[in-house]
Each structure stands twice: as C-alpha cells, then as structure tokens.
Write an enzyme that holds these catalytic residues in place. Structure first.
Site, short mmCIF file in Angstrom:
data_model
loop_
_atom_site.label_atom_id
_atom_site.label_comp_id
_atom_site.label_asym_id
_atom_site.label_seq_id
_atom_site.Cartn_x
_atom_site.Cartn_y
_atom_site.Cartn_z
N ASP A 146 86.33 42.77 45.27
CA ASP A 146 87.24 42.77 44.13
C ASP A 146 88.64 42.39 44.61
O ASP A 146 89.04 42.74 45.72
CB ASP A 146 87.28 44.15 43.46
N SER A 147 89.37 41.69 43.77
CA SER A 147 90.76 41.32 44.04
C SER A 147 90.86 40.62 45.40
O SER A 147 90.19 39.61 45.62
CB SER A 147 91.64 42.57 43.96
N ALA A 148 91.65 41.15 46.33
CA ALA A 148 91.74 40.53 47.65
C ALA A 148 90.39 40.51 48.34
O ALA A 148 90.06 39.56 49.06
CB ALA A 148 92.76 41.27 48.51
N HIS A 272 94.24 44.43 35.58
CA HIS A 272 93.65 44.16 36.89
C HIS A 272 93.07 45.45 37.47
O HIS A 272 93.62 46.53 37.27
CB HIS A 272 94.73 43.60 37.83
#
Length: 326
Positions: A146-148, A272
């Site tokens: 997820d995300s980074a 987010h």
C-alpha cells in the site's frame, strides 16, 4: 457517496491535521504515534502470527487457517519510505491474507532517511529471493503493498525483470505511490482541502529523503518513469480523492499501453490509507474483497493454462481401424 463511517473517519483525521501542521512533529514523534495507534489494530479471528527472520530482517508470517501451504503473499507496508512497521500494518495484512486465503510474509524493510534508496528495494528483493530459496515457486507468489509499499512492489517487479529474474504471478498496489515528485498540478488540485494538502507536502519531503542524492525521476524510485513492458498482471486500487490518484491513473494507462494486464479499480471520495481502517469503513472491506476476487482469477487462469498445456502434450491415440466386410 462515501459511507457515514468514512465521513466520521475523515472528520477525525481532518481535526488532527491542524495540530500536526502547527507543531511540525519530528519523524521520531510520527513513528511513535503510528506505533501507539497500532496498539488498537488486531488480527482477524482465525489468523495466526509467526515471527521470522529473513536475511537478517525482522519479518513475520501471517497465516489464515486453511490457507494452502504452497502459495504466499509477500507484503510491503506503506509509510512514505520513512514510517510504518510490522505493527502498523499487521491488521490490514491479516484481513487481506484471510480474504485471499494466502499465507502472507511481511518484512520490516529499512527506512529513510537513515537508509535511503536502494535500501528498501534491496530488502524487498532479498525477501523475494529468500522465498524462492525456501522452495516457493514464482507462479505461487503475489507481491502486494500500500502507498509507498505499493510503489515498492512495482519497483521490485521492474528490477526483477531488468535483471532477468523470475517474476511473481501478479502484483497488487493499494493506492501505490508511483511518482515521488508529486507534481505542482497535483498540489494545486488538493490545495482546497487541508488534510490532502498537508499529506501532499509531507509526502513530497519524504520522497526527497528516500531519493537522497538521486533524481526523483529514477525509474526504480518513481516506477511511472520506467519502461513497463513484460510485467505480470497488476491490480491497482485508488480513490479519486487521494493525492496519488492522478499518478496511479497515469501509471495504469502507461502499463496498459505496454501490454501489461491491468485491473484498475477506482473508489469515490475516500482518504488515503482507507484500507487500514477495514474494521470500521465498509469501502475498505469491499476493496479487500475485490483483491480476493483478483487473486482467485489469477489462480484460475493458471489452472486453465496448465489444463490446456497438458491437453496439448497428451499423446494422441490412433483411431481404431474398421474391418472391411467381405
């Protein structure tokens, strides 16, 4: 329209951004706050935890009851390459592993600024190679993040391809960070909302810490800058309200043009990291269910391909001769 549960979550996060913006807490303080918040994150019932060391890294197996032993989900947690840990994402990984019926391996890869690029990528590659060394087959491994961590999963695919190493069955990016530059146009788009603006500006700083002396346009730092041919099937999820939305859409389009099978799933109005709040936000549970459907399709496609190959390789028996009548 987002659910009432999500609206309450967003109000809470928005209320918290004001003090954070004024105090400008240190990275150590942010890490501590995230760890404290992790105390309220629990594994789903029926999911078991097993500590593991992978090439010197702290790691853990998250094992749902009944998951097949030969398949594995390699999970890379998010946190802007500077935050996050096994603790912060354990609950999310457990929920995902349970729905997908996969044993998940999570690693505590090194973080910037102490360990800038390529430390996180090197650790992810070591974990993947370790799985292969343990006897897991590439076609039985799915990489997710997820995300980074989602961006790191995509960078890992590119690095493996470029090094001509065997690729996994698929990869999953939950709001993946594909362009660490976060363009000025993106900043302007979210400037009307304090929560998103603070998030964008903060992530911009974290991206610079991860890249250190290298360009943010390096293809293994910002995967959207890479050549995207010859990658396995991808599932990408993103909300239209996220800071990363434009970049995820751009990455998906570029990958599709390169011939990569891409499943893009967009959601409306969600913050987010909404996946982390799967216990209280119904959209998060729906998103994880969609991930499970994707993984089931991956295994079904493999089984069908194996059936076709087996049929083609089966020796043909000669047709019986008919005795002519006198």
């Amino acid at each position: 329209m987002p659910s009432p549960q999500h609206l309450l979550l967003k109000q809470f996060l928005t209320a918290a951004t004001g003090p954070l913006a004024r105090r400008r807490p240190s990275l150590t303080g942010l890490r501590l706050a995230l760890e404290v918040g992790s105390l309220f994150q629990f594994l789903p019932w029926g999911v078991h935890l097993e500590s593991q060391t992978v090439e010197g890294m702290a790691a853990e197996w998250i094992r749902p009851t009944g998951a097949p032993a030969h398949r594995v989900l390699l999970y890379l947690h998010g946190g802007g390459y500077v935050l996050g840990s096994l603790n912060s994402h354990r609950s999310l990984i457990g929920a995902l592993a349970q729905r997908c019926q996969l044993n998940a391996l999570a690693i505590d890869y090194r973080k910037a600024p102490d360990y800038p690029f390529p430390a996180a990528l090197d650790d992810a590659r070591l974990a993947y190679r370790w799985l292969l060394g343990q006897g897991y087959q590439p076609h039985d491994i799915i990489i997710a993040g997820d995300s980074a961590g989602g961006g790191l999963a995509l960078a890992l695919l590119i690095a493996l391809r470029d090094n001509q190493e065997p690729l996994p069955a698929a990869a999953i990016g939950l709001s993946p960070w594909t362009d660490l530059a976060l363009s000025t146009a993106t900043i302007r788009r979210v400037a009307h909302e304090e929560l998103q603006l603070l998030e964008a500006l903060t992530m911009r700083g974290w991206g610079g810490q991860y890249a250190a002396d290298l360009s943010l346009a390096h293809p293994l730092i910002s995967p959207v800058q890479a050549e995207l041919h010859d990658l396995p099937p991808l599932l990408l999820q993103v909300s239209d309200a996220e800071v990363l939305c434009d970049d995820v859409l751009g990455f998906a389009g570029k990958a599709q043009l390169a011939g990569v099978p891409v499943t893009l799933q967009t959601f409306e109005g969600l913050v987010h990291w909404w996946h982390l709040f799967w216990r209280v936000v119904p959209e998060a549970r729906q998103a994880l269910d969609k991930v499970a459907t994707f993984t089931q399709r991956i295994w079904a496609a493999q089984a069908e391909a194996a059936r076709i190959v087996a049929g083609a390789q089966r020796p043909k028996t000669a047709a019986p001769r008919l005795r002519a009548r006198l």
